[in-house]
Write a protein that holds these residues in place. Structure first.
Motif, PDB file in Angstrom:
ATOM      1  N   GLY A  50      68.751  18.214  16.127  1.00 38.29           N
ATOM      2  CA  GLY A  50      68.174  18.920  14.920  1.00 38.29           C
ATOM      3  C   GLY A  50      66.861  18.578  14.295  1.00 38.29           C
ATOM      4  O   GLY A  50      66.549  19.079  13.337  1.00 38.29           O
ATOM      5  N   LYS A  73      63.427  21.483  11.679  1.00 33.12           N
ATOM      6  CA  LYS A  73      64.877  21.105  11.579  1.00 33.12           C
ATOM      7  C   LYS A  73      65.749  22.358  11.609  1.00 33.12           C
ATOM      8  O   LYS A  73      65.525  23.329  11.191  1.00 33.12           O
ATOM      9  CB  LYS A  73      64.989  20.297  10.110  1.00 33.12           C
ATOM     10  CG  LYS A  73      64.239  19.181   9.894  1.00 33.12           C
ATOM     11  CD  LYS A  73      64.847  17.981  10.615  1.00 33.12           C
ATOM     12  CE  LYS A  73      66.430  18.070  10.211  1.00 33.12           C
ATOM     13  NZ  LYS A  73      66.638  17.559   8.927  1.00 33.12           N
ATOM     14  N   SER A  74      67.022  22.107  12.226  1.00 31.74           N
ATOM     15  CA  SER A  74      67.935  23.162  12.115  1.00 31.74           C
ATOM     16  C   SER A  74      69.181  22.889  11.295  1.00 31.74           C
ATOM     17  O   SER A  74      70.106  23.392  11.233  1.00 31.74           O
ATOM     18  CB  SER A  74      68.715  23.273  13.445  1.00 31.74           C
ATOM     19  OG  SER A  74      69.065  22.230  14.029  1.00 31.74           O
ATOM     20  N   HIS A  75      68.842  21.598  10.461  1.00 30.93           N
ATOM     21  CA  HIS A  75      69.945  21.510   9.146  1.00 30.93           C
ATOM     22  C   HIS A  75      69.307  20.574   8.420  1.00 30.93           C
ATOM     23  O   HIS A  75      68.223  20.356   8.548  1.00 30.93           O
ATOM     24  CB  HIS A  75      71.206  20.557   9.919  1.00 30.93           C
ATOM     25  CG  HIS A  75      70.631  19.440  10.767  1.00 30.93           C
ATOM     26  ND1 HIS A  75      70.142  18.279  10.281  1.00 30.93           N
ATOM     27  CD2 HIS A  75      70.812  19.148  12.091  1.00 30.93           C
ATOM     28  CE1 HIS A  75      69.767  17.316  11.173  1.00 30.93           C
ATOM     29  NE2 HIS A  75      70.251  17.702  12.348  1.00 30.93           N
ATOM     30  N   SER A  76      70.081  20.036   7.430  1.00 34.80           N
ATOM     31  CA  SER A  76      69.531  19.392   6.397  1.00 34.80           C
ATOM     32  C   SER A  76      69.971  17.840   6.339  1.00 34.80           C
ATOM     33  O   SER A  76      69.877  17.177   5.281  1.00 34.80           O
ATOM     34  CB  SER A  76      69.465  19.763   5.063  1.00 34.80           C
ATOM     35  OG  SER A  76      68.908  21.071   4.981  1.00 34.80           O
ATOM     36  N   GLN A  77      70.407  17.332   7.533  1.00 37.61           N
ATOM     37  CA  GLN A  77      70.942  16.017   7.307  1.00 37.61           C
ATOM     38  C   GLN A  77      69.963  14.984   7.578  1.00 37.61           C
ATOM     39  O   GLN A  77      68.743  15.056   8.317  1.00 37.61           O
ATOM     40  CB  GLN A  77      71.978  15.976   8.587  1.00 37.61           C
ATOM     41  CG  GLN A  77      73.408  16.815   8.380  1.00 37.61           C
ATOM     42  CD  GLN A  77      74.140  17.094   9.512  1.00 37.61           C
ATOM     43  OE1 GLN A  77      74.014  16.200  10.363  1.00 37.61           O
ATOM     44  NE2 GLN A  77      74.983  18.083   9.602  1.00 37.61           N
ATOM     45  N   HIS A  84      70.725  20.893   0.552  1.00 37.78           N
ATOM     46  CA  HIS A  84      71.871  21.632   0.767  1.00 37.78           C
ATOM     47  C   HIS A  84      72.069  22.978  -0.223  1.00 37.78           C
ATOM     48  O   HIS A  84      72.107  23.993   0.249  1.00 37.78           O
ATOM     49  CB  HIS A  84      72.987  20.979   0.726  1.00 37.78           C
ATOM     50  CG  HIS A  84      72.845  19.916   1.787  1.00 37.78           C
ATOM     51  ND1 HIS A  84      72.693  19.652   3.139  1.00 37.78           N
ATOM     52  CD2 HIS A  84      72.653  18.310   1.573  1.00 37.78           C
ATOM     53  CE1 HIS A  84      72.757  18.484   3.559  1.00 37.78           C
ATOM     54  NE2 HIS A  84      72.488  17.633   2.626  1.00 37.78           N
ATOM     55  N   ALA A  87      69.799  25.594   0.752  1.00 40.58           N
ATOM     56  CA  ALA A  87      69.832  26.387   1.961  1.00 40.58           C
ATOM     57  C   ALA A  87      70.992  27.517   1.591  1.00 40.58           C
ATOM     58  O   ALA A  87      70.998  28.566   2.246  1.00 40.58           O
ATOM     59  CB  ALA A  87      70.430  25.204   2.713  1.00 40.58           C
ATOM     60  N   GLU A  88      72.158  26.929   0.898  1.00 41.75           N
ATOM     61  CA  GLU A  88      73.339  27.964   0.340  1.00 41.75           C
ATOM     62  C   GLU A  88      72.996  29.097  -0.222  1.00 41.75           C
ATOM     63  O   GLU A  88      73.136  30.236   0.088  1.00 41.75           O
ATOM     64  CB  GLU A  88      74.245  26.989  -0.253  1.00 41.75           C
ATOM     65  CG  GLU A  88      74.899  26.113   0.774  1.00 41.75           C
ATOM     66  CD  GLU A  88      75.928  25.241   0.120  1.00 41.75           C
ATOM     67  OE1 GLU A  88      75.951  25.494  -1.229  1.00 41.75           O
ATOM     68  OE2 GLU A  88      76.563  24.248   0.415  1.00 41.75           O
ATOM     69  N   GLN A  91      70.753  31.431   1.969  1.00 44.25           N
ATOM     70  CA  GLN A  91      71.593  32.282   2.956  1.00 44.25           C
ATOM     71  C   GLN A  91      72.474  33.336   2.250  1.00 44.25           C
ATOM     72  O   GLN A  91      72.724  34.237   2.828  1.00 44.25           O
ATOM     73  CB  GLN A  91      72.278  31.296   3.804  1.00 44.25           C
ATOM     74  CG  GLN A  91      71.328  30.223   4.773  1.00 44.25           C
ATOM     75  CD  GLN A  91      72.110  29.435   5.479  1.00 44.25           C
ATOM     76  OE1 GLN A  91      72.570  28.410   4.955  1.00 44.25           O
ATOM     77  NE2 GLN A  91      71.623  29.444   6.808  1.00 44.25           N
ATOM     78  N   TYR A  98      67.217  28.008   7.839  1.00 43.18           N
ATOM     79  CA  TYR A  98      66.921  27.395   9.137  1.00 43.18           C
ATOM     80  C   TYR A  98      66.243  28.298  10.159  1.00 43.18           C
ATOM     81  O   TYR A  98      66.728  29.353  10.350  1.00 43.18           O
ATOM     82  CB  TYR A  98      67.916  26.212   9.571  1.00 43.18           C
ATOM     83  CG  TYR A  98      68.434  25.660   8.620  1.00 43.18           C
ATOM     84  CD1 TYR A  98      68.088  24.539   7.940  1.00 43.18           C
ATOM     85  CD2 TYR A  98      69.801  25.951   7.960  1.00 43.18           C
ATOM     86  CE1 TYR A  98      68.360  23.507   6.907  1.00 43.18           C
ATOM     87  CE2 TYR A  98      70.295  25.092   7.067  1.00 43.18           C
ATOM     88  CZ  TYR A  98      69.629  23.966   6.451  1.00 43.18           C
ATOM     89  OH  TYR A  98      70.303  23.279   5.493  1.00 43.18           O
TER      90      TYR A  98
END
Length: 379
Positions: A50, A73-77, A84, A87-88, A91, A98
Motif C-alpha cells: 500500500g 497510497k491505497s490506505h491510510s495506515q 481516516h 476517507a470515510e 467515500q 484511494y
C-alpha cells in the motif's frame, strides 16, 4: 526570470544517485537515501504494502535541483497524521479517496524537510508537480506530512491546506547533566522521576547503549522479537520486515542508538532510536519481560541522557502519549499540508481545518500548563 524546469517521477529511490539525493538533505536520517532505500530493498514498502514509491525530482535539463519522497497510497495506515474520517466522508459522498499521494517517510512520525532542495523555485515546482501527478494518475489528492513550518507556509501559498496537530518533544535548554534538567522541575515532579528511574533500573540487569560497530546481528535478532510483539499488539502486524533491520545495520548503524536492557546477558527489552545532527528520534520499543517503568526508562529517560551527553537539541519520542508530559516532554505543533482535487470536498476540508487549528491551539496551550517545570524555569 523563471526557468523551464522538468519534473520526473521515479518508481525506486535507486533511480536517483545517493550522492545527489543526500546533497539536498540536512542530515535528517529518515529522508536520507539509505533509509528510504532500506525500506524498498527490504520489501517494507512497494508491491503489496500500500506504499508504492513514486519519488519526485525536478531538474533544469542539466542537473537535478530538488527531490521529494512520494508514495501512491491505497490506505491510510502508517501515517500518524490521521485522515481516516476524511476517507470515510469522501467515500460516503460517492468519491474514491484511494489512491492518494503521500509525501512522507513511511511509518515515521518525525518532523523534517519534505521538499529537499536549496532552490526556492524548485521547491515550488515540487509542490506543483505533486498536484499534476495526482491529476494524471487519478489520485484523490496529495498529503505532505510532518513537514517543516517553512514548508507549510510555502504550501499554503501554493493552494494546499495547512493542518496543525501536536506531539511531545523534550527540549534541551543547554543542560549540563540530567540533574540540571531535573533542577528545572517542580520538587514533586523531580522526586517522582527519580523514584521512577530507580525502580526501573532495579529490574535486575543492566542497561547499555549500542551504536555503530557495537551493534551485532544478535542484537537485531533480539530486537526483532521485541518489535514483533509491539507491532502485533499496536498495528495487527508489524510494518517493517526483518530484512529492514539488516539493511540499516549495513548502511546506518552509525545513525542508530539501541538502548538495550539485559538480564544475565540476555536482552529482555529495547528501544530503537535514530540520531540526527541535532536530535534523538525514538522510533520503536518492545520487550519479552514486563518490568515496572522500564518502558519509560529506555524510551524517554535514556534518550534524554544521550541528548544531554552529546549536546543534542531535542528528543522526538514519536506520536501521541500524554504520559510524556510528566517526564519533561512538552507539546509542540506539527505541520502538514493537504490538497484534494474535488473542489467541494476541498472547501469542506478548509472549513474543518480552520476549526481544528483553533481547537488544537487551545489544546497545546492547555497541555503546556501540565508540564512539570517550575514556574519561570522555562520560557
Amino acid at each position: 526570470m523563471s526557468r523551464s524546469l522538468t519534473l520526473s517521477t521515479h518508481a525506486s529511490i535507486t533511480d536517483i544517485p545517493a550522492a545527489e539525493w543526500d546533497g539536498f538533505g540536512d542530515g535528517n536520517p529518515f529522508t536520507s537515501h539509505r533509509f528510504l532505500a532500506a525500506l524498498e530493498a527490504s520489501g517494507s514498502v512497494g508491491r503489496g504494502t500500500g506504499w508504492q514509491p513514486l519519488h519526485l525530482s525536478v531538474s533544469d535539463g542539466e542537473s537535478i535541483l530538488g527531490v521529494a519522497p512520494l508514495y501512491a497510497k491505497s490506505h491510510s495506515q502508517g501515517e500518524y497524521i490521521f485522515d481516516h474520517a476524511w476517507a470515510e466522508a469522501f467515500q460516503r459522498a460517492g468519491g474514491s479517496y484511494y489512491p492518494k499521494l503521500q509525501c512522507a517517510v513511511p511509518f515515521t512520525p518525525a518532523t523534517g524537510a519534505r521538499l529537499l532542495s536549496h532552490d526556492p523555485q524548485a521547491r515550488q515546482a515540487l509542490l506543483a508537480g505533486m498536484t499534476q501527478v495526482a491529476g494524471r494518475g487519478g489520485a484523490s489528492g496529495v498529503h505532505v506530512t510532518f513537514c517543516t513550518e517553512e514548508e507549510a507556509a510555502l504550501g499554503e501559498e501554493a493552494g494546499f491546506l495547512p493542518r496543525i496537530t501536536q506531539q511531545f518533544h523534550w527540549l534541551n535548554r543547554e543542560y549540563g547533566s540530567y540533574d540540571d534538567f531535573l533542577g528545572a522541575l517542580s520538587s514533586r515532579k523531580r522526586k517522582a522521576i527519580r523514584k521512577e528511574r530507580a525502580r526501573a533500573q532495579a529490574f535486575g540487569g543492566r542497561i547499555t547503549h549500542l551504536t555503530g560497530d557495537d551493534l551485532k546481528p544478535a542484537h537485531w535478532d533480539a530486537f526483532w522479537d521485541f518489535y514483533q510483539d509491539t507491532g502485533s499488539r499496536k498495528w495487527g502486524s508489524p510494518y517493517l520486515t526483518r530484512e529492514f533491520f539488516d539493511c540499516i545495520h549495513q548502511t546506518m548503524r552509525d545513525d542508530i542508538l539501541l538502548v538495550l536492557a539485559e538480564d544475565d546477558g540476555t536482552p529482555i527489552a529495547g528501544a530503537l532510536n535514530f540520531l540526527g545532527p541535532d536530535a534523538v528520534y525514538g522510533r520503536y520499543w518492545g520487550c519479552v519481560e514486563d518490568h515496572a517503568f522500564l518502558h519509560f526508562e529506555l524510551c524517554y529517560h535514556q534518550a534524554i541522557d544521550h541528548a544531554i551527553a552529546h549536546g543534542l537539541a531535542r528528543v522526538e519520542a514519536g506520536a501521541q502519549g500524554e504520559h510524556k508530559l510528566a517526564r519533561g516532554y512538552e507539546p509542540v505543533p506539527i505541520h502538514s499540508l493537504h490538497w484534494v482535487q474535488d473542489e467541494g470536498f476541498l472547501r469542506a476540508l478548509a472549513d474543518y481545518l480552520d476549526r481544528e487549528r483553533d481547537a488544537m491551539g487551545q489544546e497545546i496551550e492547555a497541555l503546556a500548563d501540565w508540564t512539570p517545570f517550575r514556574k519561570g524555569a522555562v520560557s
